[in-house]
Design a protein around this motif. Structure first.
Motif, mmCIF file in Angstrom:
data_model
loop_
_atom_site.group_PDB
_atom_site.id
_atom_site.type_symbol
_atom_site.label_atom_id
_atom_site.label_comp_id
_atom_site.label_asym_id
_atom_site.label_seq_id
_atom_site.Cartn_x
_atom_site.Cartn_y
_atom_site.Cartn_z
ATOM 1 N N LEU A 197 0.822 -1.216 0.000
ATOM 2 C CA LEU A 197 0.000 0.000 0.000
ATOM 3 C C LEU A 197 0.858 1.269 0.000
ATOM 4 N N VAL A 198 2.031 1.166 0.653
ATOM 5 C CA VAL A 198 2.945 2.307 0.697
ATOM 6 C C VAL A 198 3.261 2.806 -0.714
ATOM 7 N N GLY A 199 3.374 1.854 -1.636
ATOM 8 C CA GLY A 199 3.713 2.203 -3.013
ATOM 9 C C GLY A 199 2.729 3.162 -3.648
ATOM 10 N N LEU A 200 1.480 3.127 -3.176
ATOM 11 C CA LEU A 200 0.468 4.038 -3.713
ATOM 12 C C LEU A 200 0.843 5.491 -3.484
ATOM 13 N N MET A 201 1.620 5.710 -2.423
ATOM 14 C CA MET A 201 1.931 7.088 -2.057
ATOM 15 C C MET A 201 3.265 7.565 -2.625
ATOM 16 N N ILE A 202 3.942 6.682 -3.366
ATOM 17 C CA ILE A 202 5.225 7.089 -3.945
ATOM 18 C C ILE A 202 4.993 7.519 -5.397
ATOM 19 N N PRO A 203 5.068 8.814 -5.666
ATOM 20 C CA PRO A 203 4.828 9.278 -7.028
ATOM 21 C C PRO A 203 6.043 9.034 -7.911
ATOM 22 N N GLY A 204 5.818 8.324 -9.016
ATOM 23 C CA GLY A 204 6.907 7.988 -9.917
ATOM 24 C C GLY A 204 7.669 9.210 -10.409
ATOM 25 N N GLU A 205 6.959 10.299 -10.636
ATOM 26 C CA GLU A 205 7.602 11.508 -11.160
ATOM 27 C C GLU A 205 8.663 12.042 -10.202
ATOM 28 N N LEU A 258 7.306 10.566 -19.878
ATOM 29 C CA LEU A 258 8.487 10.987 -19.120
ATOM 30 C C LEU A 258 9.595 9.927 -19.085
ATOM 31 N N TRP A 259 9.231 8.702 -18.711
ATOM 32 C CA TRP A 259 10.270 7.681 -18.554
ATOM 33 C C TRP A 259 10.924 7.302 -19.882
ATOM 34 N N PRO A 260 10.150 7.029 -20.944
ATOM 35 C CA PRO A 260 10.809 6.761 -22.231
ATOM 36 C C PRO A 260 11.647 7.956 -22.707
ATOM 37 N N TYR A 261 11.181 9.152 -22.433
ATOM 38 C CA TYR A 261 11.895 10.362 -22.841
ATOM 39 C C TYR A 261 13.276 10.405 -22.187
ATOM 40 N N LEU A 262 13.349 9.998 -20.910
ATOM 41 C CA LEU A 262 14.629 10.018 -20.201
ATOM 42 C C LEU A 262 15.485 8.814 -20.553
ATOM 43 N N LEU A 269 14.787 2.910 -30.907
ATOM 44 C CA LEU A 269 14.048 2.382 -29.768
ATOM 45 C C LEU A 269 12.977 3.357 -29.246
ATOM 46 N N TYR A 270 12.870 4.524 -29.872
ATOM 47 C CA TYR A 270 11.842 5.478 -29.441
ATOM 48 C C TYR A 270 10.477 4.823 -29.443
ATOM 49 N N THR A 271 9.661 5.208 -28.474
ATOM 50 C CA THR A 271 8.236 4.895 -28.575
ATOM 51 C C THR A 271 7.571 6.093 -29.250
ATOM 52 N N LEU A 272 6.320 5.929 -29.657
ATOM 53 C CA LEU A 272 5.655 7.015 -30.385
ATOM 54 C C LEU A 272 5.659 8.358 -29.659
ATOM 55 N N PRO A 273 5.301 8.392 -28.366
ATOM 56 C CA PRO A 273 5.252 9.709 -27.712
ATOM 57 C C PRO A 273 6.606 10.421 -27.702
ATOM 58 N N VAL A 274 7.697 9.670 -27.693
ATOM 59 C CA VAL A 274 9.013 10.300 -27.702
ATOM 60 C C VAL A 274 9.436 10.647 -29.124
ATOM 61 N N GLY A 275 9.088 9.772 -30.057
ATOM 62 C CA GLY A 275 9.470 10.006 -31.440
ATOM 63 C C GLY A 275 8.690 11.142 -32.083
ATOM 64 N N LEU A 276 7.402 11.223 -31.762
ATOM 65 C CA LEU A 276 6.558 12.238 -32.410
ATOM 66 C C LEU A 276 7.094 13.662 -32.299
ATOM 67 N N PRO A 277 7.463 14.109 -31.094
ATOM 68 C CA PRO A 277 7.982 15.478 -31.008
ATOM 69 C C PRO A 277 9.229 15.681 -31.859
ATOM 70 N N VAL A 278 10.081 14.671 -31.908
ATOM 71 C CA VAL A 278 11.276 14.775 -32.746
ATOM 72 C C VAL A 278 10.850 14.920 -34.202
ATOM 73 N N PHE A 279 9.902 14.091 -34.593
ATOM 74 C CA PHE A 279 9.411 14.129 -35.963
ATOM 75 C C PHE A 279 8.715 15.462 -36.254
ATOM 76 N N ASN A 280 7.814 15.842 -35.361
ATOM 77 C CA ASN A 280 7.019 17.056 -35.589
ATOM 78 C C ASN A 280 7.863 18.313 -35.641
ATOM 79 N N SER A 281 8.893 18.368 -34.771
ATOM 80 C CA SER A 281 9.605 19.634 -34.672
ATOM 81 C C SER A 281 10.525 19.874 -35.857
ATOM 82 N N THR A 282 10.662 18.875 -36.743
ATOM 83 C CA THR A 282 11.406 19.161 -37.962
ATOM 84 C C THR A 282 10.525 19.921 -38.961
ATOM 85 N N TYR A 283 9.211 19.981 -38.655
ATOM 86 C CA TYR A 283 8.304 20.778 -39.486
ATOM 87 C C TYR A 283 7.773 21.900 -38.616
#
Lengths: 291, 281
Positions: free
Chosen positions: B118-126, B216-220, B227-241
Motif C-alpha cells: 500500500l505504501v507504493g500508492l503514495m510514492i509518485p513515480g515523477e 516521461l520515462w521513455p523520454y529520459l 528504440l523510441y516509442t511514439l510519444p518520444v518520437g513524435l515530437p522529434v518528428f514534428n519539430s522538424t516541421y
C-alpha cells in the motif's frame, strides 16, 4: 511447529516473489537511492563526492527552483478549480436523459486517451501565429489580431491551462458521472412530492450527494497537476524566459543538461514531500468516506 | 423508472437548452481530433489561410503510406506496441499472483507485506525518476525495451483491485477445491483467475493505454532513435516541421487511431474501470 509454519509459508514464495522483487527494485529502492544522491555531488556517469547538506542549501537559495516550484503551484491553482467545475458541468450534461448522452460522454472523454505528444502538437498547430488554425480562423471572421498564444507571458498560461482542461477533464467527469448515477432515484421522487423545484433538487440533493466524490476529485487533481511536465515542455518549452517552466522540467534540465544528478535528486525530494503530504491527506479523507 | 423519466422530460423546461449546450461543447471537444484526421488526408505540402479549406477535398491517403514506408514512424508504432503489450502481460501476471497470495493463502507477516504494498500508492513515480534513472543505469537497462517495461509492471493499485475481486470468490468454492486436492497454482489458474476476468480486463486496458501514452520515462531512458516509442518520437518528428501541417498531422493520426479504436470498442469497461479504481491509467 515452527517447521510446519515454514513448510506452509514457503508455498507463498512463488506467488509473492516476482512482484516483490520488481516492486522493491523499481518503486521502493529509488526513494532511498534519491535520499543518498541528494547528499552527493553526483553526475550522470558516477558518484563524485559526499557534500553533506550542500545541495539542500543550494536549493533554498536557488531562484530557478523557487520560480519553477511557483509555476507548478500556479498551474495547480489555475487547473484545480476550473477542472473540477468543468468536470461537474460535463458530467451533468452527460447524465441528461437523452439519446445523446453516450455521445456526450464519448466526446468529453476522448481527448484524455490521446498521448501528451499528440495533444501538444495539436495545440501547437492550432495556436501558432500566422498559419495556426485559431489565428487564421480569427482572420477569416475579420479579426485582424495576431496573438502569440504560446509566447506571450499571460496567454501562454491561458493556452496551457485550456489545453490541459480539454485533454484531461474527461477523467474527472467520469468520476462525477458514476457518482451522479448512484444517487438514489427515491430522493428525487420524494422531493417532487414535496413540491421541490428543479433548482432546489439540484441544490439540496445533487450537490450534497456529490460532495464525497468531489473531495476525491479535488485531491486527485492537485496530485496530478503537481506532476505537470510534458505538455508544458512540448507547447511552450517552459518559456517565455522560464515563465511557464514547471518544477519537473527544471529537475530534468539540472540532471540531464547540467549533468547534476545529485542536485536534481534533492529537488525531486522536495516534490516527493509535497506529493506525499497530499496523498496522505487523500487516503485519510477516503478512509473517512468509507467509515 | 421509464414512466418517471418521461415525467422528468416534461418537467424540465431547460432540457433542450441543456442538450444544445452539450452538443456545442461535445463538438468543441472532438473538433481538434476531427481536424487532425482531415489534415492528415490532405495532399502533402498543402497549406491554407482559410480554415474551411482543410475540410474540403481533395483527399488522399498517400501520406499514411508515405510515412509508414519511408519514415521511422512504423518502427515507433511497433516499439510502442511491443512495450505496451509486454508491460500489460507482465503486470497482469505478477499483480494477480501477488493478489492471490494476499487474498487466498495463509502465511506469516501477511498484513505487513500488504501494508508494504500500500505504501507504493503514495510514492509518485515523477518524484523518484532521477534515482530510478541511476538504478536503471546500474542494471544496464537504459536504452532498452526491458528498461521501459520493468519499472512499470509492479502496480500496487493492480494488486489492491485484484485482491478485492479475489476476496469475493465464494469460500465454499475454494474450500471444496482444496478438499479435492487442488494445488494453489491450479486454484489460481483454473478457478480464481477466470472469475476475475472483468477486473483483469480493466487493468489490462489501463495498463496498455498508460504504457502506449507514457512520456516521461521513455523520454529520459531511451537514447537511440530506433528504440523510441511514439510519444518520444513524435515530437522529434514534428519539430522538424514548423509550418508544414500535413505530414506531422498524419504522424499524430497514426499514433492516435489505434487508441481511439481500442477506446471506442472498450468504452464501457474503461469508464467502469475508472470509477472503481479512481486512479489514472
Amino acid at each position: 511447529m515452527n517447521k510446519n509454519l515454514w513448510m506452509r509459508d514457503i508455498k507463498v514464495i512463488p506467488f509473492l516473489l516476482p512482484f516483490l522483487v520488481v516492486y522493491i527494485i523499481f518503486t521502493i529502492l529509488p526513494v532511498f537511492k534519491g535520499l543518498e544522491m541528494s547528499f552527493y555531488d553526483w553526475s550522470l556517469i558516477r558518484k563524485i563526492e559526499f557534500v553533506g547538506f550542500e545541495n539542500y542549501q543550494k536549493m533554498l537559495f536557488d531562484p530557478h527552483f523557487w520560480r519553477s516550484l511557483w509555476n507548478t503551484t500556479l498551474f495547480v491553482i489555475l487547473t484545480t478549480p476550473t477542472m473540477v467545475l468543468l468536470a461537474l458541468g460535463l458530467a451533468l450534461l452527460a447524465n441528461l436523459n437523452s439519446k445523446l448522452k453516450t455521445f456526450f460522454r464519448t466526446a468529453f472523454f476522448l481527448p484524455s486517451i490521446l498521448s501528451v505528444a499528440v495533444i501538444s502538437f495539436l495545440a501547437i498547430f492550432m495556436l501558432q501565429p500566422y498559419t495556426g488554425l485559431l489565428n487564421t480562423g480569427l482572420h477569416s471572421i475579420g479579426i485582424e489580431a495576431e496573438p502569440f498564444w504560446m509566447a506571450d507571458k499571460i496567454l501562454s498560461w491561458v493556452s496551457i491551462v485550456v489545453v490541459t482542461l480539454w485533454w484531461s477533464v474527461g477523467f474527472n467527469m467520469v468520476l462525477f458521472l458514476a457518482a451522479l448515477q448512484e444517487i438514489p432515484e427515491s430522493l428525487y421522487e420524494a422531493s417532487e412530492i414535496d413540491g421541490a423545484t428543479r433548482w432546489e433538487q439540484f441544490r439540496y440533493i445533487t450537490i450534497p450527494q456529490l460532495i464525497p466524490i468531489g473531495r476525491v476529485v479535488i485531491l486527485l487533481q492537485i496530485l496530478a497537476s503537481y506532476k505537470v511536465f510534458a505538455q508544458i515542455l512540448l507547447i511552450t518549452g517552459g518559456g517565455p524566459a522560464g515563465g511557464t517552466r514547471p518544477l519537473i522540467q527544471y529537475i530534468y534540465e539540472v540532471g540531464f543538461t547540467q549533468n547534476n544528478m545529485g542536485y536534481a535528486a534533492t529537488m525531486s525530494y522536495a516534490l516527493f514531500y509535497i506529493l506525499l503530504i497530499i496523498s496522505i491527506i487523500q487516503l485519510r479523507s477516503q478512509r473517512l468516506k468509507e467509515s | 423508472m421509464k414512466k418517471n423519466s418521461v415525467l422528468d422530460r416534461n418537467r424540465d423546461p431547460l432540457r433542450n437548452v441543456k442538450k444544445a449546450i452539450g452538443l456545442v461543447v461535445a463538438i468543441i471537444f472532438i473538433f481538434p481530433i476531427i481536424w487532425m484526421l482531415f489534415v492528415s488526408l490532405k495532399p502533402d505540402g498543402f497549406s491554407t489561410t482559410n480554415p474551411l479549406d482543410w475540410f474540403t477535398p481533395p483527399f488522399t491517403i498517400a501520406n499514411y503510406i508515405d510515412l509508414l514506408l519511408n519514415s521511422m514512424i512504423l518502427r515507433w508504432v511497433f516499439n510502442s506496441f511491443i512495450v505496451a503489450l509486454i508491460t500489460t502481460v507482465l503486470t497482469l501476471f505478477i499483480t494477480s499472483l501477488a493478489a492471490f497470495a494476499i487474498s487466498q493463502m495463509k502465511f506469516r507477516y501477511k498484513n505487513i507485506i500488504y501494508i508494504f504494498f500500500l505504501v507504493g500508492l503514495m510514492i509518485p513515480g515523477e518524484a523518484t525518476i532521477i534515482p530510478l534513472y541511476e538504478i536503471a543505469k546500474n542494471l544496464n537497462l537504459i536504452d532498452s525495451y526491458a528498461g521501459l517495461i520493468l519499472p512499470m509492471i509492479a502496480s500496487p493499485i493492480g494488486v489492491i483491485i485484484l485482491k478485492s475481486f479475489f476476496d469475493s470468490v465464494p469460500k465454499e468454492v475454494i474450500e471444496s477445491a482444496i478438499m479435492d486436492g487442488c494445488s494453489y497454482f491450479k486454484l489460481y489458474y483454473k478457478i480464481v483467475l477466470p472469475l476475475a476476468k472483468p477486473a483483469l480486463a480493466a487493468i489490462a486496458i489501463f495498463t496498455f493505454i498508460g504504457s502506449w501514452n507514457d512520456f516521461l520515462w521513455p523520454y529520459l531512458s531511451i537514447l537511440s532513435e530506433t528504440l523510441y516509442t511514439l510519444p518520444v518520437g513524435l515530437p522529434v518528428f514534428n519539430s522538424t516541421y514548423s509550418q508544414a501541417y500535413v505530414l506531422p498531422m498524419t504522424a499524430n493520426a497514426i499514433a492516435s487511431l489505434p487508441v481511439i479504436i481500442v477506446f471506442l470498442f472498450f468504452e464501457k469497461q474503461i469508464v467502469k474501470g475508472i470509477s472503481f479504481t479512481g486512479i489514472k491509467g
